[in-house]
Scaffold this motif. Sequence first.
Motif, PDB file in Angstrom:
ATOM      1  N   HIS A  70      38.109 -28.827 109.877  1.00 21.88           N
ATOM      2  CA  HIS A  70      38.459 -29.668 108.736  1.00 21.88           C
ATOM      3  C   HIS A  70      38.767 -31.124 109.089  1.00 21.88           C
ATOM      4  O   HIS A  70      39.296 -31.858 108.255  1.00 21.88           O
ATOM      5  CB  HIS A  70      39.661 -29.060 108.000  1.00 21.88           C
ATOM      6  CG  HIS A  70      39.376 -27.695 107.475  1.00 21.88           C
ATOM      7  ND1 HIS A  70      39.806 -26.566 108.124  1.00 21.88           N
ATOM      8  CD2 HIS A  70      38.679 -27.289 106.395  1.00 21.88           C
ATOM      9  CE1 HIS A  70      39.395 -25.501 107.452  1.00 21.88           C
ATOM     10  NE2 HIS A  70      38.704 -25.916 106.399  1.00 21.88           N
ATOM     11  N   GLY A  71      38.478 -31.527 110.294  1.00 21.53           N
ATOM     12  CA  GLY A  71      38.743 -32.916 110.671  1.00 21.53           C
ATOM     13  C   GLY A  71      40.227 -33.239 110.653  1.00 21.53           C
ATOM     14  O   GLY A  71      41.041 -32.434 111.067  1.00 21.53           O
ATOM     15  N   MET A  72      40.588 -34.411 110.145  1.00 18.53           N
ATOM     16  CA  MET A  72      41.971 -34.870 110.191  1.00 18.53           C
ATOM     17  C   MET A  72      42.727 -34.714 108.874  1.00 18.53           C
ATOM     18  O   MET A  72      43.848 -35.167 108.764  1.00 18.53           O
ATOM     19  CB  MET A  72      42.036 -36.344 110.600  1.00 18.53           C
ATOM     20  CG  MET A  72      41.732 -36.594 112.048  1.00 18.53           C
ATOM     21  SD  MET A  72      42.917 -35.833 113.171  1.00 18.53           S
ATOM     22  CE  MET A  72      44.369 -36.810 112.880  1.00 18.53           C
ATOM     23  N   ALA A  73      42.156 -34.109 107.860  1.00 17.32           N
ATOM     24  CA  ALA A  73      42.868 -34.099 106.582  1.00 17.32           C
ATOM     25  C   ALA A  73      43.208 -32.692 106.158  1.00 17.32           C
ATOM     26  O   ALA A  73      42.325 -31.855 106.080  1.00 17.32           O
ATOM     27  CB  ALA A  73      42.009 -34.766 105.507  1.00 17.32           C
ATOM     28  N   PRO A  74      44.436 -32.449 105.811  1.00 15.25           N
ATOM     29  CA  PRO A  74      45.659 -33.092 106.306  1.00 15.25           C
ATOM     30  C   PRO A  74      46.169 -32.361 107.543  1.00 15.25           C
ATOM     31  O   PRO A  74      45.989 -31.158 107.656  1.00 15.25           O
ATOM     32  CB  PRO A  74      46.627 -32.926 105.136  1.00 15.25           C
ATOM     33  CG  PRO A  74      46.223 -31.634 104.500  1.00 15.25           C
ATOM     34  CD  PRO A  74      44.713 -31.525 104.710  1.00 15.25           C
ATOM     35  N   MET A  75      46.799 -33.066 108.456  1.00  8.46           N
ATOM     36  CA  MET A  75      47.363 -32.497 109.680  1.00  8.46           C
ATOM     37  C   MET A  75      48.834 -32.887 109.754  1.00  8.46           C
ATOM     38  O   MET A  75      49.212 -33.965 109.307  1.00  8.46           O
ATOM     39  CB  MET A  75      46.641 -33.017 110.926  1.00  8.46           C
ATOM     40  CG  MET A  75      45.157 -32.723 110.998  1.00  8.46           C
ATOM     41  SD  MET A  75      44.725 -30.986 111.242  1.00  8.46           S
ATOM     42  CE  MET A  75      45.244 -30.706 112.919  1.00  8.46           C
ATOM     43  N   ALA A  76      49.671 -32.016 110.343  1.00  9.59           N
ATOM     44  CA  ALA A  76      51.096 -32.327 110.474  1.00  9.59           C
ATOM     45  C   ALA A  76      51.681 -31.607 111.683  1.00  9.59           C
ATOM     46  O   ALA A  76      51.229 -30.515 112.049  1.00  9.59           O
ATOM     47  CB  ALA A  76      51.842 -31.903 109.210  1.00  9.59           C
ATOM     48  N   TRP A  77      52.687 -32.238 112.300  1.00  7.05           N
ATOM     49  CA  TRP A  77      53.425 -31.601 113.388  1.00  7.05           C
ATOM     50  C   TRP A  77      54.347 -30.545 112.805  1.00  7.05           C
ATOM     51  O   TRP A  77      55.031 -30.793 111.813  1.00  7.05           O
ATOM     52  CB  TRP A  77      54.256 -32.641 114.146  1.00  7.05           C
ATOM     53  CG  TRP A  77      53.433 -33.530 115.025  1.00  7.05           C
ATOM     54  CD1 TRP A  77      53.113 -34.836 114.784  1.00  7.05           C
ATOM     55  CD2 TRP A  77      52.829 -33.195 116.261  1.00  7.05           C
ATOM     56  NE1 TRP A  77      52.333 -35.325 115.800  1.00  7.05           N
ATOM     57  CE2 TRP A  77      52.157 -34.335 116.734  1.00  7.05           C
ATOM     58  CE3 TRP A  77      52.783 -32.040 117.030  1.00  7.05           C
ATOM     59  CZ2 TRP A  77      51.450 -34.349 117.931  1.00  7.05           C
ATOM     60  CZ3 TRP A  77      52.085 -32.053 118.226  1.00  7.05           C
ATOM     61  CH2 TRP A  77      51.431 -33.204 118.657  1.00  7.05           C
ATOM     62  N   GLU A  78      54.360 -29.345 113.425  1.00 10.43           N
ATOM     63  CA  GLU A  78      55.225 -28.261 112.981  1.00 10.43           C
ATOM     64  C   GLU A  78      55.837 -27.562 114.187  1.00 10.43           C
ATOM     65  O   GLU A  78      55.239 -27.538 115.261  1.00 10.43           O
ATOM     66  CB  GLU A  78      54.427 -27.247 112.162  1.00 10.43           C
ATOM     67  CG  GLU A  78      53.954 -27.795 110.834  1.00 10.43           C
ATOM     68  CD  GLU A  78      53.329 -26.715 109.954  1.00 10.43           C
ATOM     69  OE1 GLU A  78      53.315 -25.529 110.350  1.00 10.43           O
ATOM     70  OE2 GLU A  78      52.842 -27.085 108.876  1.00 10.43           O
ATOM     71  N   PRO A  79      57.021 -26.961 114.008  1.00  8.36           N
ATOM     72  CA  PRO A  79      57.660 -26.243 115.113  1.00  8.36           C
ATOM     73  C   PRO A  79      56.786 -25.093 115.610  1.00  8.36           C
ATOM     74  O   PRO A  79      56.092 -24.438 114.824  1.00  8.36           O
ATOM     75  CB  PRO A  79      58.950 -25.698 114.499  1.00  8.36           C
ATOM     76  CG  PRO A  79      59.201 -26.537 113.297  1.00  8.36           C
ATOM     77  CD  PRO A  79      57.843 -26.960 112.795  1.00  8.36           C
ATOM     78  N   ALA A  80      56.836 -24.863 116.911  1.00  4.76           N
ATOM     79  CA  ALA A  80      56.125 -23.754 117.544  1.00  4.76           C
ATOM     80  C   ALA A  80      57.133 -22.895 118.292  1.00  4.76           C
ATOM     81  O   ALA A  80      58.224 -23.366 118.640  1.00  4.76           O
ATOM     82  CB  ALA A  80      55.064 -24.289 118.505  1.00  4.76           C
ATOM     83  N   SER A  81      56.766 -21.667 118.574  1.00  2.00           N
ATOM     84  CA  SER A  81      57.669 -20.754 119.280  1.00  2.00           C
ATOM     85  C   SER A  81      57.895 -21.183 120.722  1.00  2.00           C
ATOM     86  O   SER A  81      58.944 -20.881 121.298  1.00  2.00           O
ATOM     87  CB  SER A  81      57.100 -19.335 119.256  1.00  2.00           C
ATOM     88  OG  SER A  81      55.934 -19.251 120.075  1.00  2.00           O
ATOM     89  N   GLY A  82      56.910 -21.845 121.316  1.00  2.00           N
ATOM     90  CA  GLY A  82      57.008 -22.206 122.730  1.00  2.00           C
ATOM     91  C   GLY A  82      56.708 -21.044 123.660  1.00  2.00           C
ATOM     92  O   GLY A  82      56.854 -21.150 124.864  1.00  2.00           O
ATOM     93  N   LEU A  83      56.269 -19.918 123.113  1.00  2.00           N
ATOM     94  CA  LEU A  83      55.915 -18.741 123.908  1.00  2.00           C
ATOM     95  C   LEU A  83      54.413 -18.678 124.100  1.00  2.00           C
ATOM     96  O   LEU A  83      53.646 -19.094 123.232  1.00  2.00           O
ATOM     97  CB  LEU A  83      56.382 -17.463 123.212  1.00  2.00           C
ATOM     98  CG  LEU A  83      57.888 -17.272 123.133  1.00  2.00           C
ATOM     99  CD1 LEU A  83      58.229 -16.162 122.148  1.00  2.00           C
ATOM    100  CD2 LEU A  83      58.462 -16.973 124.506  1.00  2.00           C
ATOM    101  N   GLY A  84      54.003 -18.157 125.252  1.00  2.00           N
ATOM    102  CA  GLY A  84      52.582 -18.019 125.504  1.00  2.00           C
ATOM    103  C   GLY A  84      52.309 -17.216 126.757  1.00  2.00           C
ATOM    104  O   GLY A  84      53.204 -16.566 127.309  1.00  2.00           O
ATOM    105  N   ARG A  85      51.057 -17.263 127.198  1.00  3.07           N
ATOM    106  CA  ARG A  85      50.613 -16.568 128.409  1.00  3.07           C
ATOM    107  C   ARG A  85      49.902 -17.555 129.328  1.00  3.07           C
ATOM    108  O   ARG A  85      49.162 -18.413 128.867  1.00  3.07           O
ATOM    109  CB  ARG A  85      49.645 -15.439 128.069  1.00  3.07           C
ATOM    110  CG  ARG A  85      50.284 -14.309 127.322  1.00  3.07           C
ATOM    111  CD  ARG A  85      49.415 -13.048 127.362  1.00  3.07           C
ATOM    112  NE  ARG A  85      50.057 -11.989 126.615  1.00  3.07           N
ATOM    113  CZ  ARG A  85      51.060 -11.243 127.069  1.00  3.07           C
ATOM    114  NH1 ARG A  85      51.520 -11.431 128.268  1.00  3.07           N
ATOM    115  NH2 ARG A  85      51.594 -10.298 126.317  1.00  3.07           N
TER     116      ARG A  85
END
Length: 142
Positions: free
Chosen positions: A50-65
């Motif tokens: 979808h390109g750049m519309a609309p994008m926003a910073w959101e909290p993440a869990s910070g968990l991964g592999r």
Amino acid sequence: MNAPRPYPGDVAPDTADAEFWRACRERRFLVFRCGECGRAVWPAGGCPGHGMAPMAWEPASGLGRLRTWTVVHQRYATSFDDPPPNVALVELDEGPLVHAAVVGAGLLEVGMRVQVDFQEAAPEVVIPVFRPVRGPGDTLGA
């Protein structure tokens, strides 16, 4: 004492990622999320669909592999500690792949669970790093 570590990319944050670096100073980890499909991307950029519309910073869990890593033996800055640092590729639970160091792990293993932590790299510069999640339910700060 070592000199301050260079800022990631050796540049000050721009308007696209200033919110991310501000959140890191507050010990919060964010991903850039598409408002159309909900896909998380990192670093800040457009959604593949979808390109750049609309994008926003959101909290993440910070968990991964941990997906993979390399060890950097050539020190290009005296501010990096011994032993040689690693550069890891972490797949966040939210989906995106993130490049960062894994610290406090000893032996690294592909697939190991990790959680974001933060290190002060220079005055007012806090960078995300990852630490191993030791066991079921064992997350930092829990």
